[in-house]
Design an enzyme around this catalytic site. Structure first.
Site, PDB file in Angstrom:
ATOM      1  N   HIS A  29       0.826  -1.214   0.000  1.00  0.00           N
ATOM      2  CA  HIS A  29       0.000   0.000   0.000  1.00  0.00           C
ATOM      3  C   HIS A  29       0.858   1.260   0.000  1.00  0.00           C
ATOM      4  O   HIS A  29       2.019   1.219   0.406  1.00  0.00           O
ATOM      5  CB  HIS A  29      -0.878   0.043   1.261  1.00  0.00           C
ATOM      6  N   THR A  73      -8.867   0.614   2.693  1.00  0.00           N
ATOM      7  CA  THR A  73     -10.127   1.280   3.039  1.00  0.00           C
ATOM      8  C   THR A  73      -9.924   2.677   3.618  1.00  0.00           C
ATOM      9  O   THR A  73     -10.826   3.505   3.539  1.00  0.00           O
ATOM     10  CB  THR A  73     -10.916   0.432   4.053  1.00  0.00           C
ATOM     11  N   TYR A 153     -11.834  -9.305  -0.286  1.00  0.00           N
ATOM     12  CA  TYR A 153     -11.263  -9.474   1.056  1.00  0.00           C
ATOM     13  C   TYR A 153     -12.403  -9.811   2.011  1.00  0.00           C
ATOM     14  O   TYR A 153     -13.370  -9.039   2.136  1.00  0.00           O
ATOM     15  CB  TYR A 153     -10.560  -8.189   1.482  1.00  0.00           C
ATOM     16  N   HIS A 177      -5.271 -12.770   1.158  1.00  0.00           N
ATOM     17  CA  HIS A 177      -4.830 -13.450   2.391  1.00  0.00           C
ATOM     18  C   HIS A 177      -5.596 -14.758   2.665  1.00  0.00           C
ATOM     19  O   HIS A 177      -6.042 -15.010   3.780  1.00  0.00           O
ATOM     20  CB  HIS A 177      -4.956 -12.509   3.593  1.00  0.00           C
ATOM     21  N   ASP A 246       2.398  -6.750   2.170  1.00  0.00           N
ATOM     22  CA  ASP A 246       1.363  -5.976   2.872  1.00  0.00           C
ATOM     23  C   ASP A 246       1.936  -4.737   3.567  1.00  0.00           C
ATOM     24  O   ASP A 246       1.277  -4.135   4.418  1.00  0.00           O
ATOM     25  CB  ASP A 246       0.570  -6.825   3.866  1.00  0.00           C
ATOM     26  N   ASN A 251      -3.381  -1.059  10.154  1.00  0.00           N
ATOM     27  CA  ASN A 251      -4.407  -1.512  11.087  1.00  0.00           C
ATOM     28  C   ASN A 251      -4.018  -2.783  11.821  1.00  0.00           C
ATOM     29  O   ASN A 251      -4.865  -3.545  12.262  1.00  0.00           O
ATOM     30  CB  ASN A 251      -5.724  -1.733  10.307  1.00  0.00           C
TER      31      ASN A 251
HETATM   32  C1  0GY Z   1      -4.743  -5.462   4.332  1.00  0.00           C
HETATM   33  C2  0GY Z   1      -5.536  -5.747   5.517  1.00  0.00           C
HETATM   34  C3  0GY Z   1      -6.300  -4.914   6.279  1.00  0.00           C
HETATM   35  C4  0GY Z   1      -6.728  -3.631   5.906  1.00  0.00           C
HETATM   36  C5  0GY Z   1      -7.157  -3.341   4.699  1.00  0.00           C
HETATM   37  O1  0GY Z   1      -8.205  -2.021   3.133  1.00  0.00           O
HETATM   38  C6  0GY Z   1      -7.825  -2.104   4.300  1.00  0.00           C
HETATM   39  O2  0GY Z   1      -7.992  -1.209   5.112  1.00  0.00           O
HETATM   40  O3  0GY Z   1      -7.039  -4.224   3.741  1.00  0.00           O
HETATM   41  C7  0GY Z   1      -6.823  -5.413   7.551  1.00  0.00           C
HETATM   42  O4  0GY Z   1      -7.148  -4.593   8.446  1.00  0.00           O
HETATM   43  O5  0GY Z   1      -6.940  -6.658   7.733  1.00  0.00           O
HETATM   44  O6  0GY Z   1      -4.748  -6.258   3.390  1.00  0.00           O
HETATM   45  O7  0GY Z   1      -4.066  -4.450   4.222  1.00  0.00           O
END
Ligand code: 0GY
Length: 291
Positions: A29, A73, A153, A177, A246, A251
């Site tokens: 990310h 997100t 996801y 995952h 990742d 989070n």
């Molecule tokens: C990841 C996992 C997480 C967060 C997100 O989009 C996101 O906020 O994917 C998580 O909190 O498990 O893949 O980065």
């Protein structure tokens, strides 16, 4: 909202596993910087800034050639930080965006030009508000003609309810995952068997075998309890698996992984050079750099 998660590892170790030439970190990310690319008002957590330059430096340090940057997100459907990273990557990054049903064809084409090749649907309740299935179906049919795929996801206990939706999507589908299995349950048990069955019956469905640090109950540095799950997927579906760091591990509340040790983990789930090459090079190149 102040940052409410741990800062990524400041000084990861150099991996002892040398990834094959041309390796792709296929799940990572970029966040902010917030002053330039603000976080989404509807976010459920606030990350620390993690810039494209920091990501590209980590890529080089770990020995990877390319990145697939996935919209998280906390940036909602504002993909500007993602697109900015793609256009400054010199063609070495592709992206997975998150779009709303209001997205225009011109916006989709501009994202495609920048290197976006997929859209992400998130079903993890702690991360997003509910979006009706018909909206997601509509988006999937809008992005399909671009040759994009859908990244999903979700958590393992929700798979039975989501099965019909996932298995009727019109594109390639990539599961984040491993569908978040509960790794305290047996690898041969019914919950993981359902996930394996979905891949066996639907050749358009792929899996990322990333994120032992999110799934493990035994913990770092080896994440032993996750290995049998990932290894099973890699060996059963070697042409439909992806792996990523990742970074910067948004989070994550328990611990911050050492990214170098995460790279070392790969050789325990893909145990031959042939499997490693498919996982890290051939599969992501086919999905993201086919053109
Ligand atoms: C990841 C996992 C997480 C967060 C997100 O989009 C996101 O906020 O994917 C998580 O909190 O498990 O893949 O980065």
């Amino acid at each position: 909202m102040d940052p409410d998660w741990l800062v990524f590892h400041p000084n990861p170790s150099r991996p002892s596993f040398r990834v094959p030439a041309g390796a792709v970190d296929a799940h990572c990310h970029v966040f902010g910087p917030a002053a330039q690319f603000p976080y989404a008002p509807e976010r459920k957590y606030t990350p620390c800034d993690a810039s494209k330059d920091q990501l590209f430096a980590l890529r080089d340090f770990l020995g990877f050639e390319r990145n697939v940057i996935v919209q998280a997100t906390c940036h909602g459907t504002d993909n500007r930080a993602l697109v900015d990273a793609l256009v400054h990557s010199g063609g070495r990054a592709r992206g997975v965006a998150t779009v709303s049903r209001d997205v225009t064809d011109a916006e989709l084409h501009a994202m495609h030009e920048a290197g976006v090749r997929g859209t992400r649907f998130n079903f993890v309740r702690r991360l997003v508000d509910f979006t009706p299935r018909e909206v997601l179906t509509e988006i999937a049919h809008r992005i399909a003609p671009l040759g994009w795929h859908v990244v999903i996801y979700f958590e393992a206990q929700d798979l039975p309810e989501l099965w019909d939706f996932f298995t009727t999507l019109p594109t390639t589908v990539v599961v984040d995952h491993m569908g978040r299995p509960d790794v305290s349950k047996p690898v041969d048990g019914p919950e993981f068997a359902l996930f394996l069955r979905m891949l066996a019956e639907h050749p358009n469905i792929w899996s990322k075998v990333s994120c032992p640090e999110r799934l493990s109950k035994s913990g770092p540095p080896r994440y032993d309890d996750v290995v049998p799950f990932a290894r099973r997927i890699v060996e059963t579906f070697p042409d439909r698996v992806l792996w990523g760091t990742d970074w910067p591990h948004p989070n994550l509340k328990s611990h911050m992984p050492d990214d170098g040790l995460l790279v070392d983990y790969v050789q325990r789930i893909a145990v031959t050079p042939g499997l490693q090459r498919k996982l890290l090079v051939d599969n992501p190149m086919r999905l993201y750099w086919a053109d």
